[in-house]
Motif scaffolding. Structure first.
Motif, short mmCIF file in Angstrom:
data_model
loop_
_atom_site.label_atom_id
_atom_site.label_comp_id
_atom_site.label_asym_id
_atom_site.label_seq_id
_atom_site.Cartn_x
_atom_site.Cartn_y
_atom_site.Cartn_z
N GLY A 355 0.84 -1.19 0.00
CA GLY A 355 0.00 0.00 0.00
C GLY A 355 0.87 1.24 0.00
O GLY A 355 1.92 1.24 0.64
N PRO A 356 0.52 2.29 -0.75
CA PRO A 356 -0.74 2.47 -1.49
C PRO A 356 -0.65 2.08 -2.96
O PRO A 356 -1.46 2.51 -3.77
CB PRO A 356 -0.96 3.99 -1.36
N TRP A 358 -1.10 -0.82 -4.24
CA TRP A 358 -2.24 -1.70 -4.52
C TRP A 358 -3.08 -1.75 -3.25
O TRP A 358 -2.89 -2.61 -2.40
CB TRP A 358 -1.79 -3.09 -4.95
N GLY A 359 -4.01 -0.80 -3.14
CA GLY A 359 -4.83 -0.69 -1.95
C GLY A 359 -4.18 0.19 -0.90
O GLY A 359 -2.98 0.45 -0.93
N PRO A 360 -4.96 0.65 0.07
CA PRO A 360 -4.46 1.59 1.08
C PRO A 360 -3.58 0.98 2.15
O PRO A 360 -2.85 1.69 2.83
CB PRO A 360 -5.75 2.15 1.69
N SER A 361 -3.62 -0.34 2.33
CA SER A 361 -2.84 -0.97 3.40
C SER A 361 -2.12 -2.20 2.89
O SER A 361 -2.48 -2.77 1.85
CB SER A 361 -3.76 -1.36 4.56
N ALA A 365 -3.19 -4.96 0.19
CA ALA A 365 -2.34 -5.09 -0.99
C ALA A 365 -2.02 -6.54 -1.29
O ALA A 365 -2.02 -6.96 -2.45
CB ALA A 365 -1.05 -4.29 -0.79
N CYS A 404 -2.38 6.07 -12.39
CA CYS A 404 -2.77 6.04 -10.98
C CYS A 404 -4.27 5.86 -10.84
O CYS A 404 -4.75 5.08 -10.00
CB CYS A 404 -2.31 7.33 -10.29
N ARG A 408 -6.33 2.66 -9.32
CA ARG A 408 -7.32 2.83 -8.26
C ARG A 408 -8.65 2.17 -8.63
O ARG A 408 -9.26 1.46 -7.81
CB ARG A 408 -7.54 4.31 -7.98
#
Length: 530
Positions: A355-356, A358-361, A365, A404, A408
């Protein structure tokens, strides 16, 4: 379809590249203006009569001073037009040549049945033509190259011009250029069959998995610009690397020229784009069987703003830092290298994007699947020897938005696809009413092969193959390639159908995975049993 007129209009406004001007010259030389107009006007709907008229208008006349044995300067035009009508060569058949050229092992446009039907025994006529066209093969190559590019955006046309300013033109192998329609999805044998047990639990989330390598899925939405590997390096020969595994390598635009000048060689490095994940102090080259993963902006961005600048006469500007694409008036064109990798020469690890990226965490990820066509446990191949890899093509696509933003939206779509609840995937895996892990069987009956009736002749897959299928099912994959089991007439894959994509009407089934796709009609129902 995007007409070449778009590029020509850009030229008139002063922003077109030399790509457009060169093709204007080509158009004048070979008389193919009508093709360019035609490509943007629904080629698939054109009749044999219309195609015959198109060929008549596009093919060259014979020079009057060379008519010693030809009585009509329009003989070549009339001959091909007549063949169009007699053999019902419609626009769909011309598109079929393009589609067939996407198959691994394709022998090129000039060996296609439709091409031979049209241009067989015409070389003498072409040699006496008024233009510089050197035979039917050259004419067809230009024709189908225009067809490929006509299915592309103006940005892709301009981007390929920019890329091939950095890659020498004599590396091109235009007969094997291919366009993959956005909704075209297939899984076929591609390379030597090799079983893998993915034991790495450091990357790609906890747990182990299994898979069979030696296949390829359609890189839908991409255009392939083929490279002549014999011009790049003598070894391996095409006869050898055809049995190698297909993968993709993402790199920044700033690196293309250096790679090209070194003969399209990829030198192992201890410090990759994403650090030293999995290298153990060794020098490695990273590639991925997932073209989506290879195209991630982490691997394609430039780290120095403005390090790559477009030529003065090109409309393409290189976006640096967080983008890593070619850009033209709101279009964003990604590019990666297509490569072949020697079997048993590489190690495998899972998703290393944190993250970030691939995903926020980190938990999301490595827990959320990255690609429906490649398990998160099989996203990176690590190659230590440069001679175990050969570059076979440049791949381009226009994503219409920044990388980006594309990334997302892909993550949000995969969250929905797997039913992610913030901690784990919860979309039910209970096909045939079986909860938890299960075995797989196929309908071996001679009739009613797609029936799920318990009265059919159901046969169990081997434990190894059943595990491969079940692992792919639990990783929410669309396909599970199972290779050619002992005694089987060909290679197979499982298409999970509506168990993967809800909008697909068919249930999971076994299908043939022959490279020529000629056996694709052979389908059998599959089921899970306790």
């Amino acid at each position: 379809l995007v007409s070449f007129e778009v590029i020509f209009s850009l030229k008139c406004t002063g922003v077109a590249s030399s790509y457009a001007s060169r093709h204007c010259a080509l158009q004048k030389r070979v008389g193919m203006a009508k093709f360019e107009e035609f490509m943007g006007a629904g080629l698939s709907k054109k009749t044999a009569k219309q195609m015959g008229e198109l060929f008549f208008d596009s093919l060259p006349l014979v020079r009057p001073e060379k008519m010693d044995s030809i009585g009509d300067p329009k003989e070549l035009k009339k001959l091909v037009q007549c063949r169009c009508l007699e053999n019902d060569i419609t626009g769909m058949k011309i598109i079929g040549v393009l589609v067939d050229n996407t198959k691994p092992g394709s022998k090129g446009i000039e060996n296609h049945e439709t091409f031979r039907t049209l241009f067989q025994d015409t070389e003498a006529l072409f040699k006496r033509s008024q233009t510089a066209v050197r035979g039917g093969k050259v004419f067809a190559s230009m024709l189908f190259n225009k067809l490929i590019l006509a299915n592309a955006s103006a940005a892709i046309n301009a981007a390929q011009e920019q890329v091939f300013r950095m890659i020498p033109e004599h590396y091109r192998l235009r007969d094997f250029d291919s366009w993959y329609p956005p909704n075209d999805r297939w899984c076929i044998q591609c390379g030597e069959q090799q079983y893998f047990h993915y034991t790495d639990e450091t990357f790609g989330g906890p747990g182990t998995s299994t898979g069979m390598h030696g296949y390829a899925v359609a890189p839908a939405g991409w255009i392939r610009f083929a490279l002549d590997t014999t011009k790049i390096k003598k070894e391996p020969s095409p006869a050898e690397w055809v049995a190698w595994h297909k993968a993709y390598h993402g790199t920044a635009g700033i690196n293309v020229n250096a790679i090209a000048m070194d003969g399209l060689r990829f030198i192992p490095s201890k410090l990759g784009r994403h650090g030293t994940a999995g290298v153990d102090g060794n020098s490695v080259i990273y590639v991925s069987p997932s073209i989506e993963y290879a195209a991630h902006y982490l691997y394609t961005k430039n780290h120095v703003l403005g390090a790559v600048s477009a030529a003065k006469d090109s409309p393409v500007s290189q976006i640096a830092e967080a983008e890593g694409v070619f850009k033209l008036e709101g279009s964003f064109v990604q590019f990666v290298f297509e490569v072949r990798v020697r079997p048993r020469s590489y190690s495998v690890q899972g998703n290393t994007l944190g993250g970030p990226l691939w995903g926020p965490s980190q938990e999301q990820a490595w827990g959320v699947e990255f690609d429906k066509y490649c398990s998160r446990k099989n996203l990176e191949w690590l190659i230590e020897r440069e001679e175990d890899l050969v570059c076979t093509a440049v791949m381009l696509r226009d994503i219409g938005q920044s990388p980006c933003e594309w990334n997302r939206k892909r993550f949000e779509a995969m969250i929905t696809h797997v039913g992610w609840n913030g901690y784990r995937s919860q979309r039910p895996r209970n096909y045939c009413g079986i909860e938890g892990r299960a075995r797989w069987e196929y309908n071996a009956s001679s009739e009613g092969t797609l029936s799920l009736s318990p009265h059919k002749d159901w046969r169990a897959y081997s434990p190894e193959i059943s595990e491969i299928i079940e692992d792919a099912y639990w990783h929410y994959q669309r396909f599970a390639y199972i290779g050619q089991p002992a005694g089987a007439p060909g290679p197979y894959f499982i298409d999970f159908g509506n168990e993967c994509d809800a909008d697909v009407k068919r249930r999971p089934e076994q299908r043939r995975a022959d490279p020529d796709k000629e056996q694709a009609w052979r389908r059998r129902a599959v089921r899970r049993v306790a």
